[in-house]
Design a protein around this motif. Structure first.
Motif, PDB file in Angstrom:
ATOM      1  N   THR A 293     -12.077 -15.681 -22.053  1.00 10.67           N
ATOM      2  CA  THR A 293     -12.116 -13.935 -21.779  1.00 10.67           C
ATOM      3  C   THR A 293     -12.547 -13.076 -22.903  1.00 10.67           C
ATOM      4  O   THR A 293     -13.333 -12.249 -22.851  1.00 10.67           O
ATOM      5  CB  THR A 293     -10.689 -13.555 -21.063  1.00 10.67           C
ATOM      6  OG1 THR A 293     -10.281 -14.257 -20.118  1.00 10.67           O
ATOM      7  CG2 THR A 293     -10.843 -11.999 -20.600  1.00 10.67           C
ATOM      8  N   GLY A 294     -11.830 -13.399 -24.252  1.00  7.83           N
ATOM      9  CA  GLY A 294     -12.352 -13.006 -25.300  1.00  7.83           C
ATOM     10  C   GLY A 294     -13.701 -13.027 -25.822  1.00  7.83           C
ATOM     11  O   GLY A 294     -14.041 -12.055 -26.561  1.00  7.83           O
ATOM     12  N   SER A 295     -14.286 -14.055 -25.493  1.00  9.45           N
ATOM     13  CA  SER A 295     -15.677 -14.356 -25.961  1.00  9.45           C
ATOM     14  C   SER A 295     -16.754 -13.635 -25.035  1.00  9.45           C
ATOM     15  O   SER A 295     -17.854 -13.534 -25.560  1.00  9.45           O
ATOM     16  CB  SER A 295     -15.882 -15.891 -25.829  1.00  9.45           C
ATOM     17  OG  SER A 295     -14.984 -16.616 -26.737  1.00  9.45           O
ATOM     18  N   PHE A 296     -16.257 -13.169 -23.773  1.00 13.18           N
ATOM     19  CA  PHE A 296     -17.045 -12.506 -22.946  1.00 13.18           C
ATOM     20  C   PHE A 296     -16.481 -11.042 -22.249  1.00 13.18           C
ATOM     21  O   PHE A 296     -16.446 -11.096 -21.131  1.00 13.18           O
ATOM     22  CB  PHE A 296     -17.583 -13.603 -21.597  1.00 13.18           C
ATOM     23  CG  PHE A 296     -18.391 -14.707 -22.380  1.00 13.18           C
ATOM     24  CD1 PHE A 296     -19.497 -14.914 -22.754  1.00 13.18           C
ATOM     25  CD2 PHE A 296     -17.763 -16.102 -22.392  1.00 13.18           C
ATOM     26  CE1 PHE A 296     -20.354 -15.951 -23.129  1.00 13.18           C
ATOM     27  CE2 PHE A 296     -18.267 -17.001 -23.173  1.00 13.18           C
ATOM     28  CZ  PHE A 296     -19.513 -17.055 -23.207  1.00 13.18           C
ATOM     29  N   PRO A 297     -16.293 -10.480 -23.080  1.00 11.43           N
ATOM     30  CA  PRO A 297     -15.899  -8.936 -22.501  1.00 11.43           C
ATOM     31  C   PRO A 297     -16.618  -8.279 -21.678  1.00 11.43           C
ATOM     32  O   PRO A 297     -15.855  -7.650 -20.571  1.00 11.43           O
ATOM     33  CB  PRO A 297     -15.348  -8.230 -23.746  1.00 11.43           C
ATOM     34  CG  PRO A 297     -16.314  -8.937 -24.825  1.00 11.43           C
ATOM     35  CD  PRO A 297     -16.504 -10.208 -24.493  1.00 11.43           C
ATOM     36  N   GLU A 298     -17.622  -8.553 -21.773  1.00 12.08           N
ATOM     37  CA  GLU A 298     -18.807  -7.718 -20.762  1.00 12.08           C
ATOM     38  C   GLU A 298     -18.445  -8.298 -19.327  1.00 12.08           C
ATOM     39  O   GLU A 298     -18.715  -7.585 -18.188  1.00 12.08           O
ATOM     40  CB  GLU A 298     -20.034  -7.823 -21.266  1.00 12.08           C
ATOM     41  CG  GLU A 298     -20.620  -9.022 -21.251  1.00 12.08           C
ATOM     42  CD  GLU A 298     -20.494 -10.071 -22.356  1.00 12.08           C
ATOM     43  OE1 GLU A 298     -21.067 -10.956 -22.370  1.00 12.08           O
ATOM     44  OE2 GLU A 298     -19.365  -9.568 -23.132  1.00 12.08           O
ATOM     45  N   LEU A 299     -18.302  -9.635 -19.151  1.00 16.54           N
ATOM     46  CA  LEU A 299     -18.118 -10.167 -17.799  1.00 16.54           C
ATOM     47  C   LEU A 299     -16.778  -9.794 -17.202  1.00 16.54           C
ATOM     48  O   LEU A 299     -16.760  -9.576 -16.057  1.00 16.54           O
ATOM     49  CB  LEU A 299     -18.196 -11.735 -18.256  1.00 16.54           C
ATOM     50  CG  LEU A 299     -19.527 -12.474 -18.486  1.00 16.54           C
ATOM     51  CD1 LEU A 299     -19.574 -13.808 -18.674  1.00 16.54           C
ATOM     52  CD2 LEU A 299     -20.512 -12.008 -17.495  1.00 16.54           C
ATOM     53  N   ARG A 300     -15.895  -9.762 -17.989  1.00 22.35           N
ATOM     54  CA  ARG A 300     -14.392  -9.092 -17.416  1.00 22.35           C
ATOM     55  C   ARG A 300     -14.808  -7.837 -17.071  1.00 22.35           C
ATOM     56  O   ARG A 300     -13.981  -7.609 -16.087  1.00 22.35           O
ATOM     57  CB  ARG A 300     -13.414  -9.474 -18.532  1.00 22.35           C
ATOM     58  CG  ARG A 300     -12.078  -8.957 -18.355  1.00 22.35           C
ATOM     59  CD  ARG A 300     -11.036  -8.807 -19.410  1.00 22.35           C
ATOM     60  NE  ARG A 300     -10.083  -8.359 -19.071  1.00 22.35           N
ATOM     61  CZ  ARG A 300      -9.587  -6.928 -18.957  1.00 22.35           C
ATOM     62  NH1 ARG A 300     -10.388  -5.979 -19.256  1.00 22.35           N
ATOM     63  NH2 ARG A 300      -8.180  -6.382 -18.590  1.00 22.35           N
ATOM     64  N   ALA A 301     -15.344  -7.105 -17.737  1.00 17.20           N
ATOM     65  CA  ALA A 301     -15.468  -5.420 -17.461  1.00 17.20           C
ATOM     66  C   ALA A 301     -16.259  -5.365 -16.239  1.00 17.20           C
ATOM     67  O   ALA A 301     -15.809  -4.758 -15.366  1.00 17.20           O
ATOM     68  CB  ALA A 301     -15.928  -4.674 -18.583  1.00 17.20           C
ATOM     69  N   ALA A 302     -17.311  -6.263 -16.066  1.00 12.67           N
ATOM     70  CA  ALA A 302     -18.039  -6.094 -14.890  1.00 12.67           C
ATOM     71  C   ALA A 302     -17.475  -6.615 -13.745  1.00 12.67           C
ATOM     72  O   ALA A 302     -17.474  -6.031 -12.696  1.00 12.67           O
ATOM     73  CB  ALA A 302     -19.370  -7.077 -15.134  1.00 12.67           C
ATOM     74  N   ALA A 303     -16.554  -7.510 -13.820  1.00 15.62           N
ATOM     75  CA  ALA A 303     -15.880  -8.193 -12.825  1.00 15.62           C
ATOM     76  C   ALA A 303     -14.805  -7.374 -12.277  1.00 15.62           C
ATOM     77  O   ALA A 303     -14.820  -6.961 -10.991  1.00 15.62           O
ATOM     78  CB  ALA A 303     -15.213  -9.513 -13.136  1.00 15.62           C
ATOM     79  N   LEU A 304     -14.098  -6.727 -13.157  1.00 16.24           N
ATOM     80  CA  LEU A 304     -13.044  -5.523 -12.749  1.00 16.24           C
ATOM     81  C   LEU A 304     -13.800  -4.337 -12.338  1.00 16.24           C
ATOM     82  O   LEU A 304     -13.246  -3.848 -11.118  1.00 16.24           O
ATOM     83  CB  LEU A 304     -12.352  -5.190 -14.162  1.00 16.24           C
ATOM     84  CG  LEU A 304     -11.451  -6.254 -14.645  1.00 16.24           C
ATOM     85  CD1 LEU A 304     -10.779  -5.918 -15.883  1.00 16.24           C
ATOM     86  CD2 LEU A 304     -10.329  -6.752 -13.569  1.00 16.24           C
TER      87      LEU A 304
END
Length: 79
Positions: free
Chosen positions: A55-66
């Motif tokens: 998760t910490g390596s791809f914060p943009e994916l987490r933000a987009a998913a949320l």
């Protein structure tokens, strides 16, 4: 931490004229195989097939998913 996603699918042996008997193959393009989970309460997690937290390596994916996926969604794929 308990994961609510199923185990990732792995290759399985199939009969194929282009592979020796008992062999399995699937294309792996440059990238990462990962599972993404969006949990109720605004928690998004990304993990590798081995269970490593990415998760910490791809914060943009987490933000987009949320921002775009409903709670209790799980995705498995290559990124």
């Amino acid at each position: 931490m308990t994961w609510s996603l199923p185990e990732p699918m792995l290759t399985v042996a199939v009969n194929s004229s282009v592979l020796p008997p008992g062999w399995a193959a699937e294309p792996k393009w440059d990238g990462f195989r990962a599972q993404l989970a969006v949990h109720t309460g605004g928690r998004g997690l990304l993990r590798s097939r081995q269970g490593t937290d990415m998760t910490g390596s791809f914060p943009e994916l987490r933000a987009a998913a949320l921002a775009q996926l409903p709670p209790d969604t799980g995705l498995d794929g290559v990124m």
